[in-house]
Design a protein around this motif. Structure first.
Motif, PDB file in Angstrom:
ATOM      1  N   VAL A 120       0.837  -1.204   0.000  1.00 16.58           N
ATOM      2  CA  VAL A 120       0.000   0.000   0.000  1.00 16.58           C
ATOM      3  C   VAL A 120       0.869   1.250   0.000  1.00 16.58           C
ATOM      4  CG1 VAL A 120      -1.609   1.359   1.394  1.00 16.58           C
ATOM      5  CG2 VAL A 120      -2.019  -1.086   1.047  1.00 16.58           C
ATOM      6  N   SER A 121       1.921   1.240   0.807  1.00 17.54           N
ATOM      7  CA  SER A 121       2.832   2.384   0.852  1.00 17.54           C
ATOM      8  C   SER A 121       3.497   2.615  -0.505  1.00 17.54           C
ATOM      9  CB  SER A 121       3.891   2.159   1.929  1.00 17.54           C
ATOM     10  OG  SER A 121       4.804   3.231   1.980  1.00 17.54           O
ATOM     11  N   ASP A 122       3.921   1.541  -1.146  1.00 16.21           N
ATOM     12  CA  ASP A 122       4.544   1.658  -2.466  1.00 16.21           C
ATOM     13  C   ASP A 122       3.563   2.221  -3.495  1.00 16.21           C
ATOM     14  OD1 ASP A 122       6.827   0.610  -1.389  1.00 16.21           O
ATOM     15  OD2 ASP A 122       6.562  -1.400  -2.234  1.00 16.21           O
ATOM     16  N   PHE A 123       2.333   1.727  -3.480  1.00 19.18           N
ATOM     17  CA  PHE A 123       1.334   2.212  -4.434  1.00 19.18           C
ATOM     18  C   PHE A 123       0.990   3.678  -4.165  1.00 19.18           C
ATOM     19  CE2 PHE A 123      -0.658  -2.214  -5.445  1.00 19.18           C
ATOM     20  CZ  PHE A 123       0.344  -2.438  -6.374  1.00 19.18           C
ATOM     21  N   SER A 124       0.910   4.055  -2.900  1.00 14.97           N
ATOM     22  CA  SER A 124       0.593   5.449  -2.563  1.00 14.97           C
ATOM     23  C   SER A 124       1.644   6.394  -3.115  1.00 14.97           C
ATOM     24  CB  SER A 124       0.488   5.608  -1.042  1.00 14.97           C
ATOM     25  OG  SER A 124      -0.584   4.859  -0.510  1.00 14.97           O
ATOM     26  N   ALA A 125       2.867   5.911  -3.213  1.00 16.26           N
ATOM     27  CA  ALA A 125       3.963   6.767  -3.672  1.00 16.26           C
ATOM     28  C   ALA A 125       3.955   6.964  -5.182  1.00 16.26           C
ATOM     29  CB  ALA A 125       5.306   6.169  -3.236  1.00 16.26           C
ATOM     30  N   VAL A 126       3.285   6.070  -5.924  1.00 15.43           N
ATOM     31  CA  VAL A 126       3.345   6.165  -7.383  1.00 15.43           C
ATOM     32  C   VAL A 126       2.038   6.624  -8.020  1.00 15.43           C
ATOM     33  CG1 VAL A 126       5.112   4.377  -7.494  1.00 15.43           C
ATOM     34  CG2 VAL A 126       2.713   3.729  -7.750  1.00 15.43           C
ATOM     35  N   THR A 127       0.930   6.627  -7.274  1.00 17.65           N
ATOM     36  CA  THR A 127      -0.337   6.996  -7.870  1.00 17.65           C
ATOM     37  C   THR A 127      -0.527   8.503  -7.879  1.00 17.65           C
ATOM     38  OG1 THR A 127      -2.738   6.688  -7.764  1.00 17.65           O
ATOM     39  CG2 THR A 127      -1.571   6.764  -5.668  1.00 17.65           C
ATOM     40  N   THR A 128      -1.133   9.009  -8.949  1.00 20.27           N
ATOM     41  CA  THR A 128      -1.431  10.442  -9.034  1.00 20.27           C
ATOM     42  C   THR A 128      -2.786  10.758  -8.428  1.00 20.27           C
ATOM     43  OG1 THR A 128      -2.345  10.109 -11.255  1.00 20.27           O
ATOM     44  CG2 THR A 128      -0.024  10.735 -11.105  1.00 20.27           C
ATOM     45  N   ALA A 129      -3.680   9.784  -8.372  1.00 18.77           N
ATOM     46  CA  ALA A 129      -4.972   9.955  -7.713  1.00 18.77           C
ATOM     47  C   ALA A 129      -4.867   9.380  -6.303  1.00 18.77           C
ATOM     48  CB  ALA A 129      -6.070   9.247  -8.493  1.00 18.77           C
ATOM     49  N   PRO A 130      -5.559   9.935  -5.329  1.00 17.27           N
ATOM     50  CA  PRO A 130      -5.438   9.437  -3.958  1.00 17.27           C
ATOM     51  C   PRO A 130      -5.870   7.985  -3.849  1.00 17.27           C
ATOM     52  CG  PRO A 130      -7.334  10.888  -4.175  1.00 17.27           C
ATOM     53  CD  PRO A 130      -6.545  11.033  -5.436  1.00 17.27           C
ATOM     54  N   LEU A 131      -5.143   7.216  -3.051  1.00 10.20           N
ATOM     55  CA  LEU A 131      -5.501   5.825  -2.788  1.00 10.20           C
ATOM     56  C   LEU A 131      -6.606   5.838  -1.740  1.00 10.20           C
ATOM     57  CD1 LEU A 131      -4.803   2.880  -3.428  1.00 10.20           C
ATOM     58  CD2 LEU A 131      -3.109   2.954  -1.614  1.00 10.20           C
ATOM     59  N   VAL A 132      -7.803   5.402  -2.127  1.00  5.20           N
ATOM     60  CA  VAL A 132      -8.955   5.560  -1.243  1.00  5.20           C
ATOM     61  C   VAL A 132      -9.527   4.249  -0.732  1.00  5.20           C
ATOM     62  CG1 VAL A 132      -9.592   7.760  -2.273  1.00  5.20           C
ATOM     63  CG2 VAL A 132     -10.553   5.658  -3.190  1.00  5.20           C
ATOM     64  N   GLY A 133      -9.042   3.115  -1.220  1.00  5.26           N
ATOM     65  CA  GLY A 133      -9.578   1.861  -0.742  1.00  5.26           C
ATOM     66  C   GLY A 133      -8.651   0.699  -1.043  1.00  5.26           C
ATOM     67  N   VAL A 134      -8.717  -0.321  -0.192  1.00  2.17           N
ATOM     68  CA  VAL A 134      -7.909  -1.524  -0.347  1.00  2.17           C
ATOM     69  C   VAL A 134      -8.845  -2.725  -0.347  1.00  2.17           C
ATOM     70  CG1 VAL A 134      -6.110  -2.978   0.666  1.00  2.17           C
ATOM     71  CG2 VAL A 134      -5.936  -0.482   0.813  1.00  2.17           C
ATOM     72  N   GLY A 135      -8.677  -3.595  -1.329  1.00  2.00           N
ATOM     73  CA  GLY A 135      -9.409  -4.847  -1.368  1.00  2.00           C
ATOM     74  C   GLY A 135      -8.458  -6.013  -1.213  1.00  2.00           C
ATOM     75  N   VAL A 136      -8.857  -6.994  -0.424  1.00  3.80           N
ATOM     76  CA  VAL A 136      -8.035  -8.177  -0.182  1.00  3.80           C
ATOM     77  C   VAL A 136      -8.891  -9.408  -0.458  1.00  3.80           C
ATOM     78  CG1 VAL A 136      -6.713  -9.486   1.513  1.00  3.80           C
ATOM     79  CG2 VAL A 136      -6.709  -6.980   1.596  1.00  3.80           C
ATOM     80  N   SER A 137      -8.359 -10.352  -1.224  1.00  2.00           N
ATOM     81  CA  SER A 137      -9.081 -11.598  -1.460  1.00  2.00           C
ATOM     82  C   SER A 137      -8.190 -12.778  -1.114  1.00  2.00           C
ATOM     83  CB  SER A 137      -9.550 -11.695  -2.917  1.00  2.00           C
ATOM     84  OG  SER A 137      -8.474 -11.954  -3.796  1.00  2.00           O
ATOM     85  N   LEU A 138      -8.830 -13.834  -0.658  1.00  2.00           N
ATOM     86  CA  LEU A 138      -8.095 -15.052  -0.295  1.00  2.00           C
ATOM     87  C   LEU A 138      -9.030 -16.238  -0.374  1.00  2.00           C
ATOM     88  CD1 LEU A 138      -9.324 -15.404   2.754  1.00  2.00           C
ATOM     89  CD2 LEU A 138      -7.487 -13.862   3.382  1.00  2.00           C
ATOM     90  N   GLY A 139      -8.448 -17.410  -0.439  1.00  4.76           N
ATOM     91  CA  GLY A 139      -9.237 -18.628  -0.478  1.00  4.76           C
ATOM     92  C   GLY A 139      -9.720 -18.989   0.911  1.00  4.76           C
ATOM     93  N   GLY A 140     -10.994 -18.793   1.169  1.00  3.10           N
ATOM     94  CA  GLY A 140     -11.526 -19.076   2.489  1.00  3.10           C
ATOM     95  C   GLY A 140     -12.828 -18.361   2.728  1.00  3.10           C
ATOM     96  N   ALA A 141     -13.341 -18.505   3.941  1.00  2.47           N
ATOM     97  CA  ALA A 141     -14.610 -17.891   4.326  1.00  2.47           C
ATOM     98  C   ALA A 141     -14.344 -16.603   5.083  1.00  2.47           C
ATOM     99  CB  ALA A 141     -15.416 -18.854   5.195  1.00  2.47           C
ATOM    100  N   VAL A 142     -15.090 -15.552   4.735  1.00  2.74           N
ATOM    101  CA  VAL A 142     -14.895 -14.218   5.305  1.00  2.74           C
ATOM    102  C   VAL A 142     -16.252 -13.658   5.691  1.00  2.74           C
ATOM    103  CG1 VAL A 142     -14.036 -11.889   4.838  1.00  2.74           C
ATOM    104  CG2 VAL A 142     -12.889 -13.869   3.821  1.00  2.74           C
ATOM    105  N   ASP A 143     -16.325 -12.903   6.803  1.00  2.00           N
ATOM    106  CA  ASP A 143     -17.593 -12.265   7.139  1.00  2.00           C
ATOM    107  C   ASP A 143     -17.577 -10.790   6.749  1.00  2.00           C
ATOM    108  OD1 ASP A 143     -16.303 -10.788   9.138  1.00  2.00           O
ATOM    109  OD2 ASP A 143     -17.088 -11.989  10.789  1.00  2.00           O
ATOM    110  N   ASP A 144     -18.696 -10.098   6.982  1.00  6.69           N
ATOM    111  CA  ASP A 144     -18.844  -8.727   6.510  1.00  6.69           C
ATOM    112  C   ASP A 144     -17.932  -7.737   7.230  1.00  6.69           C
ATOM    113  OD1 ASP A 144     -20.765  -9.530   4.717  1.00  6.69           O
ATOM    114  OD2 ASP A 144     -22.463  -9.021   6.013  1.00  6.69           O
TER     115      ASP A 144
END
Length: 388
Positions: A120-144
């Motif tokens: 996230v820190s690396d991406f924040s340093a290279v993007t010209t638009a503000p980083l406003v959200g992070v999505g994470v996916s993985l194999g498994g069960a996740v709640d809300d």
């Protein structure tokens, strides 16, 4: 008062923009006056922009299509496997701007949070638009809440991963099952965009299955427990680790295919070598690949027959099977489909792990759109900050 219509409007403009008001009105069932009222706060706060005038071919005034602001924000999408993180930086339409792959030296929640925070820190340093959200996916069960109920590849049980990552990064974090996230990416931005219904089948280290009906994803408590992993495909096929003969895990996964070839050759092989050997005519590898192709065709037909959705999207890091044996897959799918039925439409997302990471970004984008409908961005001072 803000309503669900605001969220619906934001979603339609994001997915289909630039789009004229008349087309928007038809899609949303809104009168011109209602559409103007709903769009006004988005335009005032710079979340929407009006594009240059276009002629729609009819008599009358040219249309000024609505679109999202080009600098609305950027998003990080990260797919976690048992040994690496595949990450992409995207714009608000999930178009990839940058990407990274980082090996995992440890899979404890604390170690993985540290790796993702670094990305996230690396991406924040290279993007010209503000980083406003992070999505994470993985194999498994996740709640809300972003809690990982179970993730077998990481050996996690009841891990408050989303809140932990949000605390470290200071950003909104959305955690989702990887297949669910991929389905959402295909529905909003990918191969399924504009289609009211389709199935998604993913092949790789596991077998995933998702469904869209009436333009909406089918979400159940079973997401994340591998419901697509043990569909019976070949009554004479190999056994999976749970003892099911010829199920999708045994026949279609890269792990299952490698195990069969390795057993016959008496040495370890990886998935790329299995496909390479089959392409070169090796009889053992060819037999395994042919059986997998027949199994995939049968699974495609089952998905189309049982859901009555004739479109199937194939994706996953094992998509090399399709690239090598597409004709066998098509023949097998047709064989299990009634001759009077509509032919199955097979769409392919061949982006591999990039598709998984883009799916993670997509659920972060969806969460941001949902926040727009309840955010102070649509209230109060039009000069307020625009972070969704």
């Amino acid at each position: 008062m803000l309503t669900e219509s605001h969220e619906a409007l934001a979603r339609e403009v994001l997915i289909h923009g630039p789009i004229g008001r008349s087309a928007l009105g038809r899609r949303l069932g809104l009168s011109p006056a209602s559409l103007t009222r709903l769009a006004k706060p988005f335009l005032e706060r710079g979340l929407f922009v009006e594009r240059g005038e276009e002629s729609n071919g009819a008599v009358g005034r040219p249309v000024r299509p609505l679109d999202i602001a080009p600098d609305l924000g950027s998003f990080a999408g990260m797919k976690i496997t048992g040994d690496a993180v595949y990450a992409v930086l995207t714009d608000a339409r999930a178009q990839i701007l940058a990407e990274r792959v980082v090996a995992l030296r440890a899979t404890t929640p604390e170690a993985v949070v540290g790796v993702l925070a670094g990305i996230v820190s690396d991406f924040s340093a290279v993007t010209t638009a503000p980083l406003v959200g992070v999505g994470v996916s993985l194999g498994g069960a996740v709640d809300d809440s972003g809690r990982v109920i179970r993730a077998p590849f990481l050996d996690w049980v009841d891990v408050d991963f989303g809140p932990s990552l949000s605390s470290v990064t200071g950003l909104n974090v959305t955690v989702e099952n990887d297949v669910v996230a991929l389905v959402e990416a295909e529905r909003w931005f990918g191969a399924g965009r504009g289609r009211s219904g389709f199935s998604v089948i993913t092949i790789g280290a596991g077998v995933g299955y998702g469904l869209v009906v009436g333009g909406e994803s089918v979400h159940t408590r079973g997401a994340g427990v591998g419901l697509g992993g043990h569909i019976p495909l070949d009554p004479t096929g190999p056994l999976c680790p749970q003892g099911h003969r010829g199920c999708s895990t045994a026949v279609l996964t890269s792990i299952g295919m490698c195990a069969q070839v390795a057993s016959a050759l008496g040495r370890p092989v990886d998935y790329a070598e299995v496909l390479s050997l089959a392409a070169a005519g090796d009889p053992v590898a060819t037999a395994v690949v042919d059986a997998a192709a027949r199994g995939l065709g049968r699974m495609i037909a089952l998905a189309a027959n049982l859901t009555m959705q004739p479109t199937v999207v194939l994706a996953g890091d094992g998509i090399g099977l399709w690239e090598l044996a597409a004709s066998q897959v098509r023949v097998a799918a047709a064989a299990d489909r009634d001759p009077l039925a509509e032919p199955v439409e097979i769409l392919v997302d061949d982006a591999g792990f990039r598709a998984w990471a883009r799916g993670a970004a997509a659920v972060a984008i969806q969460a941001a759109v949902a926040r727009l409908a309840t955010s102070e961005l649509l209230r109060g001072d039009p000069a307020a900050p625009r972070r969704p």
